[in-house]
Motif scaffolding. Sequence first.
Motif, PDB file in Angstrom:
ATOM      1  N   ALA B  29      37.934  20.037  78.145  1.00  0.00           N
ATOM      2  CA  ALA B  29      38.984  19.382  77.355  1.00  0.00           C
ATOM      3  C   ALA B  29      38.871  19.782  75.890  1.00  0.00           C
ATOM      4  O   ALA B  29      39.881  20.040  75.217  1.00  0.00           O
ATOM      5  CB  ALA B  29      38.876  17.874  77.503  1.00  0.00           C
ATOM      6  N   GLN B  30      37.642  19.855  75.398  1.00  0.00           N
ATOM      7  CA  GLN B  30      37.440  20.252  73.998  1.00  0.00           C
ATOM      8  C   GLN B  30      37.943  21.671  73.770  1.00  0.00           C
ATOM      9  O   GLN B  30      38.607  21.964  72.785  1.00  0.00           O
ATOM     10  CB  GLN B  30      35.945  20.188  73.649  1.00  0.00           C
ATOM     11  N   GLU B  31      37.618  22.558  74.703  1.00  0.00           N
ATOM     12  CA  GLU B  31      38.020  23.942  74.569  1.00  0.00           C
ATOM     13  C   GLU B  31      39.547  24.063  74.581  1.00  0.00           C
ATOM     14  O   GLU B  31      40.137  24.792  73.788  1.00  0.00           O
ATOM     15  CB  GLU B  31      37.416  24.773  75.702  1.00  0.00           C
ATOM     16  N   GLN B  32      40.162  23.279  75.481  1.00  0.00           N
ATOM     17  CA  GLN B  32      41.620  23.291  75.566  1.00  0.00           C
ATOM     18  C   GLN B  32      42.260  22.801  74.274  1.00  0.00           C
ATOM     19  O   GLN B  32      43.204  23.395  73.765  1.00  0.00           O
ATOM     20  CB  GLN B  32      42.075  22.406  76.721  1.00  0.00           C
ATOM     21  N   LEU B  33      41.679  21.715  73.764  1.00  0.00           N
ATOM     22  CA  LEU B  33      42.209  21.137  72.525  1.00  0.00           C
ATOM     23  C   LEU B  33      42.092  22.151  71.386  1.00  0.00           C
ATOM     24  O   LEU B  33      43.033  22.372  70.625  1.00  0.00           O
ATOM     25  CB  LEU B  33      41.434  19.854  72.184  1.00  0.00           C
ATOM     26  N   TYR B  34      40.927  22.795  71.306  1.00  0.00           N
ATOM     27  CA  TYR B  34      40.690  23.800  70.271  1.00  0.00           C
ATOM     28  C   TYR B  34      41.728  24.920  70.367  1.00  0.00           C
ATOM     29  O   TYR B  34      42.385  25.273  69.386  1.00  0.00           O
ATOM     30  CB  TYR B  34      39.271  24.358  70.430  1.00  0.00           C
ATOM     31  N   THR B  35      41.911  25.454  71.572  1.00  0.00           N
ATOM     32  CA  THR B  35      42.856  26.554  71.765  1.00  0.00           C
ATOM     33  C   THR B  35      44.270  26.120  71.408  1.00  0.00           C
ATOM     34  O   THR B  35      45.010  26.846  70.749  1.00  0.00           O
ATOM     35  CB  THR B  35      42.821  27.022  73.237  1.00  0.00           C
ATOM     36  N   GLU B  36      44.604  24.908  71.816  1.00  0.00           N
ATOM     37  CA  GLU B  36      45.940  24.390  71.544  1.00  0.00           C
ATOM     38  C   GLU B  36      46.186  24.296  70.032  1.00  0.00           C
ATOM     39  O   GLU B  36      47.213  24.722  69.519  1.00  0.00           O
ATOM     40  CB  GLU B  36      46.043  23.004  72.188  1.00  0.00           C
ATOM     41  N   ILE B  37      45.200  23.748  69.330  1.00  0.00           N
ATOM     42  CA  ILE B  37      45.374  23.528  67.891  1.00  0.00           C
ATOM     43  C   ILE B  37      45.452  24.852  67.126  1.00  0.00           C
ATOM     44  O   ILE B  37      46.322  25.024  66.279  1.00  0.00           O
ATOM     45  CB  ILE B  37      44.242  22.634  67.331  1.00  0.00           C
ATOM     46  N   ILE B  38      44.563  25.791  67.457  1.00  0.00           N
ATOM     47  CA  ILE B  38      44.608  27.041  66.674  1.00  0.00           C
ATOM     48  C   ILE B  38      45.880  27.837  66.953  1.00  0.00           C
ATOM     49  O   ILE B  38      46.269  28.680  66.156  1.00  0.00           O
ATOM     50  CB  ILE B  38      43.349  27.936  66.863  1.00  0.00           C
ATOM     51  N   HIS B  39      46.546  27.544  68.061  1.00  0.00           N
ATOM     52  CA  HIS B  39      47.823  28.218  68.316  1.00  0.00           C
ATOM     53  C   HIS B  39      48.992  27.526  67.635  1.00  0.00           C
ATOM     54  O   HIS B  39      50.100  28.029  67.647  1.00  0.00           O
ATOM     55  CB  HIS B  39      48.083  28.333  69.822  1.00  0.00           C
ATOM     56  N   THR B  75      40.924  13.688  66.775  1.00  0.00           N
ATOM     57  CA  THR B  75      42.127  13.909  67.568  1.00  0.00           C
ATOM     58  C   THR B  75      42.923  15.075  66.994  1.00  0.00           C
ATOM     59  O   THR B  75      42.722  15.487  65.856  1.00  0.00           O
ATOM     60  CB  THR B  75      43.037  12.672  67.541  1.00  0.00           C
ATOM     61  N   LYS B  76      43.838  15.579  67.815  1.00  0.00           N
ATOM     62  CA  LYS B  76      44.688  16.678  67.385  1.00  0.00           C
ATOM     63  C   LYS B  76      45.489  16.269  66.150  1.00  0.00           C
ATOM     64  O   LYS B  76      45.604  17.013  65.180  1.00  0.00           O
ATOM     65  CB  LYS B  76      45.636  17.032  68.530  1.00  0.00           C
ATOM     66  N   ARG B  77      46.010  15.040  66.193  1.00  0.00           N
ATOM     67  CA  ARG B  77      46.822  14.560  65.086  1.00  0.00           C
ATOM     68  C   ARG B  77      46.022  14.564  63.774  1.00  0.00           C
ATOM     69  O   ARG B  77      46.518  15.006  62.738  1.00  0.00           O
ATOM     70  CB  ARG B  77      47.304  13.145  65.394  1.00  0.00           C
ATOM     71  N   SER B  78      44.786  14.113  63.832  1.00  0.00           N
ATOM     72  CA  SER B  78      44.018  14.024  62.588  1.00  0.00           C
ATOM     73  C   SER B  78      43.638  15.414  62.086  1.00  0.00           C
ATOM     74  O   SER B  78      43.582  15.664  60.885  1.00  0.00           O
ATOM     75  CB  SER B  78      42.790  13.120  62.771  1.00  0.00           C
TER      76      SER B  78
END
Lengths: 187, 132
Positions: B29-39, B75-78
């Motif tokens: 989940a962390q990896e997914q979140l990271y990838t999502e945010i940097i994109h 969180t992604k938002r923060s």
Amino acid sequence: MNKKTVTAIVPIVVFIVLVVLFWFALDNDPKKLNSNLIDKPVPEFQLPALQNPEQVFTKADLPDELFLINVWGSWCGPCHIEHPYLMKYAQKFSIPIVGVNYKDKTIDGLKFIKDKGNPYHMIIADQQGNLGIDLGVYGAPETFIVDKMGTIRFRYVGVIDDRVWNKKLLPIMEQVKGSDIQPVATQ
Amino acid sequence: MKQLISFLIMIASFQALAVIETYEFETEAQEQLYTEIIHELRCPKCQNQTIAESNAGLSEDLRFIVYQKVMDGETKRSILSYMQERYGDFVLYDPPVKPANYFLWFAPLAVFLIILIIVLAKVGRRKVTPEE
């Protein structure tokens, strides 16, 4: 108006609108981004002095008058071009310039000011670039105008030369200060 | 032919250089979140790339910050608002709908509507005569 005149006028109007639009766009450099920190306080930091790593600078060490923050690095080509101008203004005006040595090696930063002179009131060594990121820096050199309350009032991205200094920075600094800024008398 | 092949290989090897650093994550989940945010973050230095695509030093730093914050459980938002506070709406590839961005959001719709009206007016007026 009959239909023929309308069809004739529409392309001309569109053309003129585009010309005006593009004319204004000429002056607008898309690489220059607005700072999100305007009217916000200088971010907190705790970083060593470039000339003395033992000494730690914080926000409290910043001048309590109108001053400039100049983000530079020895690796940054345009900073070399800007440097003689900063030397000149540091001599000519009594406005403190706070240097942020951004993502530089201490030894390179020191060599830079040893070889070329030091226009800075103090130099903060931001090796990791954290202060740079807090300031929203995306391309050195960048220069911030900060008022005596420690609020950022203006940001300039790029090399400061006489044109930028006289046309942009000086008028804004005078406005922020609320009085004229005169060159210091030199003997 | 040989030259063409060697040229293609050269191009391909440039691509290989563009590989970015890899980070270790504890959970998927962390990896997914990271990838999502940097994109979703735009590189302030190199304007038409996300920080995921960009090789600029600044992008590398920003990716590292995103990584640290993801690992800290933010969180992604923060994380996005952390970036926005520093670099403005510019840094978001999904900018907020607010007056300064209205043009950005609604201009395409406006252009579409104008074209629609013109087309409807033209087509509507046309007389349909079956061709024989």
